[in-house]
Write an enzyme that holds these catalytic residues in place. Sequence first.
Site: not given
Length: 278
Positions: A41, A119, A160
């Site tokens: 990430e 995300k 994440c």
Amino acid sequence: MRISVIQMSPGSDKRRNIAEASRLIRAAVEADRPDLVVLPEMWSCLGGTAAVKREAAEDLPDPQRGRAAGEAYGAMQALAGDNRITLHAGSIGERTGDRISNTSLVFGPDGSELARYRKIHLFDVVTPNGESYRESDTYAPGEAVVTVLLGSIRAGLAICYDLRFGELFLSLRREGAELIILPAAFTAETGAAHWETLLRARAIETQCWLAASATCGTHVDANGAVRSTFGHSMVIDPWGTVVAQAANGPGWATGTLHSDRTAQVRAGIPVLDHRRLA
């Protein structure tokens, strides 16, 4: 499918990060001949001020408008094509308005872009040791659940903090995922407590392979504080077994996805058929 998960220790120097990512990708390809390589990430710019992050972010190409690719995008696209690999380019900053998006890109062996995922879940927390994180101050959340076909394997995309939201992973399984790819920059504290446990849980719940590439080492945040990330990049099978794990520090780990293993696990405990709640 052979999968190499790259582990990096990036900072806020974009050009230096691109050079290091390129070096590690080439080294992994030469050593292990993977079909798929995965970066962590925000490997292109981790830490720094909001202004630094925005400067490092890129306007991603829009084929209909013919916009040019940014430096990180172009470098990863070229590496995929030059090495004839599928490259999941972790995530980079994408300019999308007043804030930026934390965006994953997937390139095919011919260099074409196969998928783009923004995300969904943003890390706005105070950790037990008092460190504060406010991703929503800089980043805008995504909305779409994304899968992509990589040869015969359908892969689901997450980033994440998404790891803590099992409903997203269930959605990816329902969309046909056999593999879920997760670039991350887990904090050292939360990583030590939860990283492996959550990865193995998501693999077991979804009966999918997990390929998780993580940042490691330290970087400096917007206030000059030193932040540490956990590393421990992994490939995990649908039974929850860790089949490959990176050592401490920059490097990579390589594991092989076997679809017959997926079929065996799903046939033995057909959890998707047994679900009674949404």
